[in-house]
Design a protein around this motif. Structure first.
Motif, PDB file in Angstrom:
ATOM      1  N   PHE A 153     -16.327   9.895  23.603  1.00 46.48           N
ATOM      2  CA  PHE A 153     -15.144   9.042  23.520  1.00 46.48           C
ATOM      3  C   PHE A 153     -15.313   8.111  22.334  1.00 46.48           C
ATOM      4  CE2 PHE A 153     -12.186   5.801  25.346  1.00 46.48           C
ATOM      5  CZ  PHE A 153     -11.116   6.644  25.528  1.00 46.48           C
ATOM      6  N   GLU A 154     -14.232   7.523  21.881  1.00 41.14           N
ATOM      7  CA  GLU A 154     -14.289   6.635  20.724  1.00 41.14           C
ATOM      8  C   GLU A 154     -15.352   5.561  20.904  1.00 41.14           C
ATOM      9  OE1 GLU A 154     -10.467   5.004  19.806  1.00 41.14           O
ATOM     10  OE2 GLU A 154      -9.467   6.908  20.157  1.00 41.14           O
ATOM     11  N   GLY A 155     -16.098   5.311  19.858  1.00 44.24           N
ATOM     12  CA  GLY A 155     -17.124   4.279  19.902  1.00 44.24           C
ATOM     13  C   GLY A 155     -18.511   4.828  20.181  1.00 44.24           C
ATOM     14  N   GLY A 156     -18.611   5.967  20.824  1.00 42.68           N
ATOM     15  CA  GLY A 156     -19.889   6.614  21.059  1.00 42.68           C
ATOM     16  C   GLY A 156     -20.671   6.146  22.270  1.00 42.68           C
TER      17      GLY A 156
ATOM     18  N   THR B 277     -17.020  15.026  27.165  1.00 46.37           N
ATOM     19  CA  THR B 277     -16.640  14.836  25.761  1.00 46.37           C
ATOM     20  C   THR B 277     -16.965  13.416  25.341  1.00 46.37           C
ATOM     21  OG1 THR B 277     -14.388  14.285  26.441  1.00 46.37           O
ATOM     22  CG2 THR B 277     -14.783  16.556  25.780  1.00 46.37           C
TER      23      THR B 277
ATOM     24  N   ARG C 294     -18.608   8.354  27.628  1.00 48.75           N
ATOM     25  CA  ARG C 294     -18.339   9.782  27.756  1.00 48.75           C
ATOM     26  C   ARG C 294     -17.181   9.968  28.727  1.00 48.75           C
ATOM     27  NH1 ARG C 294     -21.391  10.912  23.781  1.00 48.75           N
ATOM     28  NH2 ARG C 294     -23.444  11.823  24.053  1.00 48.75           N
ATOM     29  N   ARG C 295     -16.331  10.923  28.390  1.00 55.64           N
ATOM     30  CA  ARG C 295     -15.221  11.273  29.275  1.00 55.64           C
ATOM     31  C   ARG C 295     -15.646  12.489  30.092  1.00 55.64           C
ATOM     32  NH1 ARG C 295      -8.845  12.365  28.162  1.00 55.64           N
ATOM     33  NH2 ARG C 295      -8.543  13.797  29.901  1.00 55.64           N
TER      34      ARG C 295
END
Length: 121
Positions: A88-91, A86, A94-95
């Motif tokens: 993650f904030e900021g682009g 997925t 990745r999680r």
């Protein structure tokens, strides 16, 4: 004439105490062996999860969001792994949610791992 020795009742009590002690010892040893196998399987599954994350990091690839699936063998055991990727904030991160299950029972997770991968430069 006085006789010396144990009576039949004393011998039966001693045997009963010995039987209880031995059964407790056997139960403890059986529990230990059962736990040892379970912990070995979980440890191998965790290593599979760590290896998958490390492979993604070392490869330098930027994983697309979605799901990756595959199988792996470790320590004479076969596992199935699933990675949910997925954003993650900021682009730039990745999680990775890694789930490892035994190959013969895909509904029983042995290890779950959450990791983060930065965008390669």
């Amino acid at each position: 004439m006085n006789q010396r020795g144990f009576t039949l009742l004393e011998i039966l009590v001693a045997l009963a105490v010995l039987a209880i002690a031995l059964s407790a010892t056997i139960k403890g040893a059986g529990s230990y062996l059962s736990n040892e196998g379970y912990l070995k399987e979980r440890t191998l599954a965790h290593w599979v999860a760590m290896n998958k994350v490390t492979e993604l990091r070392v490869s330098g690839q930027w994983p697309n969001t979605g799901q990756l699936k595959g199988d792996a063998s470790m320590g004479n055991a076969d596992f199935l792994w699933t990675i949910n990727v997925t954003a993650f904030e900021g682009g730039d991160v990745r999680r990775l949610d890694v789930r490892v299950t035994p190959e013969d029972d895909p509904d029983r997770p042995l290890s779950t791992l959450i990791a983060f991968v930065g965008k390669p430069s």
